[in-house]
Design a protein around this motif. Structure first.
Motif, PDB file in Angstrom:
ATOM      1  N   ASP A   1      27.933 -20.998  -7.453  1.00 48.63           N
ATOM      2  CA  ASP A   1      28.802 -21.708  -6.501  1.00 48.63           C
ATOM      3  C   ASP A   1      27.936 -22.649  -5.654  1.00 48.63           C
ATOM      4  O   ASP A   1      27.628 -22.396  -4.503  1.00 48.63           O
ATOM      5  CB  ASP A   1      29.537 -20.694  -5.624  1.00 48.63           C
TER       6      ASP A   1
ATOM      7  N   ASN B   1      28.370 -25.482  -4.190  1.00 46.56           N
ATOM      8  CA  ASN B   1      28.861 -26.084  -2.957  1.00 46.56           C
ATOM      9  C   ASN B   1      29.375 -25.037  -1.960  1.00 46.56           C
ATOM     10  O   ASN B   1      29.963 -25.382  -0.940  1.00 46.56           O
ATOM     11  CB  ASN B   1      29.935 -27.140  -3.249  1.00 46.56           C
ATOM     12  N   ASN B   2      29.167 -23.770  -2.259  1.00 46.99           N
ATOM     13  CA  ASN B   2      29.513 -22.652  -1.364  1.00 46.99           C
ATOM     14  C   ASN B   2      30.964 -22.662  -0.898  1.00 46.99           C
ATOM     15  O   ASN B   2      31.260 -22.320   0.246  1.00 46.99           O
ATOM     16  CB  ASN B   2      28.584 -22.632  -0.142  1.00 46.99           C
ATOM     17  N   ASP B   3      31.885 -23.000  -1.820  1.00 49.18           N
ATOM     18  CA  ASP B   3      33.296 -22.998  -1.436  1.00 49.18           C
ATOM     19  C   ASP B   3      34.028 -21.732  -1.892  1.00 49.18           C
ATOM     20  O   ASP B   3      35.240 -21.630  -1.754  1.00 49.18           O
ATOM     21  CB  ASP B   3      34.013 -24.245  -1.974  1.00 49.18           C
TER      22      ASP B   3
ATOM     23  N   LYS C   1      34.327 -20.690  -4.932  1.00 50.46           N
ATOM     24  CA  LYS C   1      34.879 -20.879  -6.273  1.00 50.46           C
ATOM     25  C   LYS C   1      33.798 -21.501  -7.150  1.00 50.46           C
ATOM     26  O   LYS C   1      32.962 -22.257  -6.676  1.00 50.46           O
ATOM     27  CB  LYS C   1      36.079 -21.817  -6.251  1.00 50.46           C
TER      28      LYS C   1
ATOM     29  N   GLU D   1      29.925 -26.859 -11.915  1.00 48.09           N
ATOM     30  CA  GLU D   1      28.843 -26.061 -11.339  1.00 48.09           C
ATOM     31  C   GLU D   1      28.155 -25.169 -12.368  1.00 48.09           C
ATOM     32  O   GLU D   1      27.101 -24.608 -12.088  1.00 48.09           O
ATOM     33  CB  GLU D   1      29.387 -25.184 -10.195  1.00 48.09           C
TER      34      GLU D   1
ATOM     35  N   GLU E   1      33.422 -24.041 -10.139  1.00 55.26           N
ATOM     36  CA  GLU E   1      34.085 -25.068 -10.918  1.00 55.26           C
ATOM     37  C   GLU E   1      33.261 -25.342 -12.166  1.00 55.26           C
ATOM     38  O   GLU E   1      32.070 -25.053 -12.209  1.00 55.26           O
ATOM     39  CB  GLU E   1      34.226 -26.339 -10.081  1.00 55.26           C
TER      40      GLU E   1
END
Length: 156
Positions: A125, A127-129, A131, A136, A133
């Protein structure tokens, strides 16, 4: 497809399979030689640089001799294959436990598995959101070969 093209493709596939098998066998042979040399080096260092035949024999095939002795003095192909397979899977199991075991007690728990999964998830993850994607994920879909340490990518 023409018969000659089909035969050429079949030959290429067979050559690839044979080459892969030969490579694996050569790699295993090289590891066996390295292990043998390491045992001989240890025996020699333990004996001031020279060993007798008995010391040589002990260093070479102690495990194999034990297998023969444990099986009444004779070892069949099936018995040897079973012992080799067991040893291989035990090595694999030790590596897996070592990667997951957070307490260092030589056991694997659900908490160990969850902890490792969280670590890998956080690494993916980017972008540390919360989730992961598709963008990633490592290129080629292979863990362990893209910004991960060897420890983090072997269980795929």
């Amino acid at each position: 497809m023409r018969k000659s093209t089909t035969l050429a493709l079949a030959f290429a596939a067979l050559a690839g399979a044979v080459g892969t098998t030969a490579y694996a066998e050569n790699n295993a042979s090289a590891r066996m030689r390295e292990g043998m040399m390491a045992r001989l080096d240890k025996a020699m260092s333990d004996s001031d640089g020279a060993i007798t035949f008995d010391q040589f024999s002990d260093a070479m095939d102690a495990r194999l001799r034990k297998l023969v002795a444990d099986n009444g003095g004779k070892l069949t192909v099936a018995q040897l294959a079973d012992a080799l397979e067991k040893a291989r899977f035990e090595r694999m199991a030790r590596r897996i436990i070592a990667r997951y075991d957070t307490k260092g007690d030589g056991t694997l728990t659900s908490d160990d598995i969850t902890g490792r999964e969280k670590k890998i998830f956080a690494m993916l993850d980017k972008n540390n959101d919360g989730k992961i994607e598709k963008s990633e994920l490592p290129k080629g879909g292979r863990f362990g070969h893209h910004r991960q340490s060897d420890d983090e990518g072997d269980m795929q």
